[in-house]
Design an enzyme around this catalytic site. Sequence first.
Site, short mmCIF file in Angstrom:
data_model
loop_
_atom_site.label_atom_id
_atom_site.label_comp_id
_atom_site.label_asym_id
_atom_site.label_seq_id
_atom_site.Cartn_x
_atom_site.Cartn_y
_atom_site.Cartn_z
N SER A 24 2.76 -1.10 -2.08
CA SER A 24 2.97 -1.69 -0.76
C SER A 24 3.46 -3.13 -0.85
CB SER A 24 1.66 -1.66 0.04
OG SER A 24 0.64 -2.35 -0.65
N HIS A 82 7.53 3.67 -0.21
CA HIS A 82 6.27 3.22 0.38
C HIS A 82 5.93 4.01 1.65
CE1 HIS A 82 3.87 -0.15 2.54
NE2 HIS A 82 3.06 0.68 1.93
N GLU A 135 9.36 3.17 3.48
CA GLU A 135 10.26 2.12 3.00
C GLU A 135 10.83 2.56 1.65
OE1 GLU A 135 8.67 -2.11 4.71
OE2 GLU A 135 7.46 -1.20 3.13
N ASN A 137 4.73 -5.00 5.42
CA ASN A 137 3.58 -5.79 4.97
C ASN A 137 3.82 -7.28 5.06
OD1 ASN A 137 1.21 -4.34 4.42
ND2 ASN A 137 2.26 -3.30 2.75
#
Length: 285
Positions: free
Chosen positions: A119, A140, A152, A190
């Site tokens: 992540s 991800h 992602e 994130n």
Amino acid sequence: MSIKTVGVIGAGTMGAGIALVCARKGHQVMLLDANQAVLDKALVYLESILTKDVEKNKISEQEMTETLELVHLVSEMEQLADCDIVIEAVPERLDLKKSIFSQLSGICREDALLLTNTSSISITEIAGGLSHPERILGFHFFNPAPVMPLVEVIRGKKSSEENVEMAYRFAQELGKVPVLVTDTPGFIVNRIARPYYNEALRILGDHVAGVEQIDRIMKLAGGFKMGPFELQDMIGIDINFATTKSVYTDFFHEGRFKPSRIQQQMVQSGSLGRKTGEGFYDYNK
């Protein structure tokens, strides 16, 4: 390349969820974990999700059985040798991930795609020094993987265009919405989410408001489906804390990404959220 067999390394919540996503699309899945108890728990998790699908008439019992038969529980890395794609979903530790990809580089075919579900850790750093870094990419998923649509697809410095395109198409084939991202700390989601968690923790630390009050305000007034503390409990406070530390380090200690001592103490005490029954909320009641 026709993708038939997918390896998933790590049978925790995320790894088991990814295995289910792949099996639902008809892929043979080799779900690997060195811990048999974790594998057993993953199988129970898969059965529980599919049982709910049957109860809701989304699938038949026959389809449930066929999906489960596609998932093979394995414990040795060499059993992934014939996989077309391997997705790593182990804890967020660079040394662990580099070790895994180093082993995979010597086991898997040269045309196998090697993906990490990290992540926040740099894909370029994970692939650094390994043979064939062009086939290592970030992939991800978001928790829970069987439900959340976004993936992602992260391009490392040496990822080849051919492999980036293959990973992107694979995400689409899984029914996900892929977003192509250049390798950067925290990627997109994130990086955006760090201030959400950090500011909520600062508000808590300053005694401006409590956990439930902050979550309630963000849901009722902010329109979020979950508050920042509910989300941390669902993701795992240890995972969330590790991600924040990684982003903070990779941005050369920019103050806006500074980790919270509250989170650190939660991790030190073993209060990791839903998976331990206790986090910002008590799940043992």
